[in-house]
Scaffold this motif. Structure first.
Motif, PDB file in Angstrom:
ATOM      1  N   MET A   1      16.210   1.934  -7.804  1.00 55.59           N
ATOM      2  CA  MET A   1      15.180   2.000  -6.789  1.00 55.59           C
ATOM      3  C   MET A   1      13.868   2.453  -7.431  1.00 55.59           C
ATOM      4  O   MET A   1      13.860   3.394  -8.194  1.00 55.59           O
ATOM      5  CB  MET A   1      15.596   3.026  -5.736  1.00 55.59           C
ATOM      6  CG  MET A   1      15.723   2.431  -4.378  1.00 55.59           C
ATOM      7  SD  MET A   1      15.893   3.627  -3.067  1.00 55.59           S
ATOM      8  CE  MET A   1      17.623   3.948  -3.093  1.00 55.59           C
ATOM      9  N   ASP A   2      12.799   1.812  -7.076  1.00 60.12           N
ATOM     10  CA  ASP A   2      11.518   2.268  -7.598  1.00 60.12           C
ATOM     11  C   ASP A   2      10.813   3.143  -6.550  1.00 60.12           C
ATOM     12  O   ASP A   2      11.248   3.225  -5.402  1.00 60.12           O
ATOM     13  CB  ASP A   2      10.653   1.093  -8.071  1.00 60.12           C
ATOM     14  CG  ASP A   2      10.233   0.160  -6.944  1.00 60.12           C
ATOM     15  OD1 ASP A   2      10.142   0.608  -5.798  1.00 60.12           O
ATOM     16  OD2 ASP A   2       9.973  -1.021  -7.229  1.00 60.12           O
ATOM     17  N   SER A   4       8.231   2.902  -4.702  1.00 57.84           N
ATOM     18  CA  SER A   4       7.800   2.296  -3.437  1.00 57.84           C
ATOM     19  C   SER A   4       8.974   2.156  -2.466  1.00 57.84           C
ATOM     20  O   SER A   4       8.802   2.297  -1.250  1.00 57.84           O
ATOM     21  CB  SER A   4       7.133   0.938  -3.672  1.00 57.84           C
ATOM     22  OG  SER A   4       8.048   0.032  -4.257  1.00 57.84           O
ATOM     23  N   ASP A   5      10.187   1.907  -2.995  1.00 56.41           N
ATOM     24  CA  ASP A   5      11.370   1.836  -2.140  1.00 56.41           C
ATOM     25  C   ASP A   5      11.672   3.207  -1.529  1.00 56.41           C
ATOM     26  O   ASP A   5      11.998   3.313  -0.350  1.00 56.41           O
ATOM     27  CB  ASP A   5      12.598   1.365  -2.927  1.00 56.41           C
ATOM     28  CG  ASP A   5      12.487  -0.080  -3.378  1.00 56.41           C
ATOM     29  OD1 ASP A   5      11.747  -0.852  -2.736  1.00 56.41           O
ATOM     30  OD2 ASP A   5      13.148  -0.427  -4.381  1.00 56.41           O
ATOM     31  N   VAL A   6      11.566   4.233  -2.340  1.00 56.66           N
ATOM     32  CA  VAL A   6      11.849   5.588  -1.876  1.00 56.66           C
ATOM     33  C   VAL A   6      10.842   5.992  -0.800  1.00 56.66           C
ATOM     34  O   VAL A   6      11.213   6.557   0.230  1.00 56.66           O
ATOM     35  CB  VAL A   6      11.841   6.580  -3.058  1.00 56.66           C
ATOM     36  CG1 VAL A   6      12.020   8.006  -2.581  1.00 56.66           C
ATOM     37  CG2 VAL A   6      12.928   6.216  -4.070  1.00 56.66           C
ATOM     38  N   ASN A   7       9.567   5.681  -1.027  1.00 56.23           N
ATOM     39  CA  ASN A   7       8.552   5.980  -0.013  1.00 56.23           C
ATOM     40  C   ASN A   7       8.804   5.202   1.266  1.00 56.23           C
ATOM     41  O   ASN A   7       8.597   5.716   2.364  1.00 56.23           O
ATOM     42  CB  ASN A   7       7.148   5.672  -0.536  1.00 56.23           C
ATOM     43  CG  ASN A   7       6.623   6.748  -1.454  1.00 56.23           C
ATOM     44  OD1 ASN A   7       7.164   7.851  -1.520  1.00 56.23           O
ATOM     45  ND2 ASN A   7       5.579   6.426  -2.180  1.00 56.23           N
ATOM     46  N   PHE A   8       9.262   3.967   1.134  1.00 60.80           N
ATOM     47  CA  PHE A   8       9.562   3.154   2.311  1.00 60.80           C
ATOM     48  C   PHE A   8      10.617   3.843   3.187  1.00 60.80           C
ATOM     49  O   PHE A   8      10.473   3.913   4.406  1.00 60.80           O
ATOM     50  CB  PHE A   8      10.047   1.767   1.875  1.00 60.80           C
ATOM     51  CG  PHE A   8      10.492   0.897   3.021  1.00 60.80           C
ATOM     52  CD1 PHE A   8       9.564   0.297   3.851  1.00 60.80           C
ATOM     53  CD2 PHE A   8      11.844   0.688   3.266  1.00 60.80           C
ATOM     54  CE1 PHE A   8       9.975  -0.509   4.911  1.00 60.80           C
ATOM     55  CE2 PHE A   8      12.254  -0.112   4.313  1.00 60.80           C
ATOM     56  CZ  PHE A   8      11.321  -0.711   5.137  1.00 60.80           C
ATOM     57  N   PHE A   9      11.677   4.362   2.561  1.00 61.02           N
ATOM     58  CA  PHE A   9      12.716   5.055   3.326  1.00 61.02           C
ATOM     59  C   PHE A   9      12.175   6.341   3.940  1.00 61.02           C
ATOM     60  O   PHE A   9      12.517   6.695   5.068  1.00 61.02           O
ATOM     61  CB  PHE A   9      13.936   5.343   2.458  1.00 61.02           C
ATOM     62  CG  PHE A   9      14.693   4.106   2.072  1.00 61.02           C
ATOM     63  CD1 PHE A   9      15.203   3.252   3.043  1.00 61.02           C
ATOM     64  CD2 PHE A   9      14.895   3.780   0.747  1.00 61.02           C
ATOM     65  CE1 PHE A   9      15.897   2.099   2.710  1.00 61.02           C
ATOM     66  CE2 PHE A   9      15.591   2.630   0.395  1.00 61.02           C
ATOM     67  CZ  PHE A   9      16.093   1.782   1.372  1.00 61.02           C
ATOM     68  N   GLU A  94       9.328  13.143  -0.848  1.00 59.47           N
ATOM     69  CA  GLU A  94       8.506  12.009  -0.458  1.00 59.47           C
ATOM     70  C   GLU A  94       7.703  12.310   0.801  1.00 59.47           C
ATOM     71  O   GLU A  94       6.517  11.961   0.892  1.00 59.47           O
ATOM     72  CB  GLU A  94       9.376  10.764  -0.232  1.00 59.47           C
ATOM     73  CG  GLU A  94      10.085  10.283  -1.483  1.00 59.47           C
ATOM     74  CD  GLU A  94      11.397  11.019  -1.763  1.00 59.47           C
ATOM     75  OE1 GLU A  94      11.851  11.815  -0.915  1.00 59.47           O
ATOM     76  OE2 GLU A  94      11.960  10.795  -2.843  1.00 59.47           O
TER      77      GLU A  94
END
Length: 148
Positions: A1-2, A4-9, A94
């Motif tokens: 996971m990069d 941006s994926d973590v921020n999305f969650f 995050e």
């Protein structure tokens, strides 16, 4: 996971805002939010809260765990424990990062909170590094024993 994926969650986490506008309930894919009544707290996803804050439509209410006392306790627990301590929010790093980047004025003691979250993150990274080092050493010892 990069990242941006973590921020999305993290942006899916619900936070409380104090709107300064009126609007009926909004029916979104992620669920219904509202109604929005000026000065009445309402829970919305973090992505929406940040967007509304950027347009000066609300003030963010920091989550209960985002205060100096609780984070100092968590840092102390993390220092004392050999294992990871359960954090008050699964995506605490995050959420803190997003809220403090876009709404630091709404978070009391924002600089202290930023420092405490960084300290906790550093403690956890050090624990992880030492665990990996210990694992690698134990595997190396087992390999030497199996060779003999």
């Amino acid at each position: 996971m990069d990242p941006s994926d973590v921020n999305f969650f993290a942006e899916k986490c619900l936070v409380t805002i104090i709107p300064n506008f009126s609007h009926d309930t909004m029916y979104l894919i992620c669920g219904d939010v509202g109604p929005f009544v000026p000065s009445m707290p309402v829970s919305v996803p973090l992505w929406m809260a940040i967007n509304l804050r950027q347009h000066h439509k609300c003030h963010l209410v920091p989550p209960n765990w985002m205060n100096v006392t609780i984070l100092e306790e968590k840092r102390h627990e993390e220092m004392e424990s050999k294992l990871f301590v359960e954090m008050p929010c699964e995506r605490y790093m995050e959420v803190t990062h997003l809220m403090l980047n876009d709404a630091a004025d709404d978070v009391p003691n924002a600089d202290e909170i930023r420092t405490l979250v960084k300290d906790i993150s550093d403690l956890r990274a050090a624990k992880l590094r030492s665990s990996v080092d210990a694992f690698i050493k134990s595997v190396a010892i087992q390999d030497r024993k199996s060779v003999v």
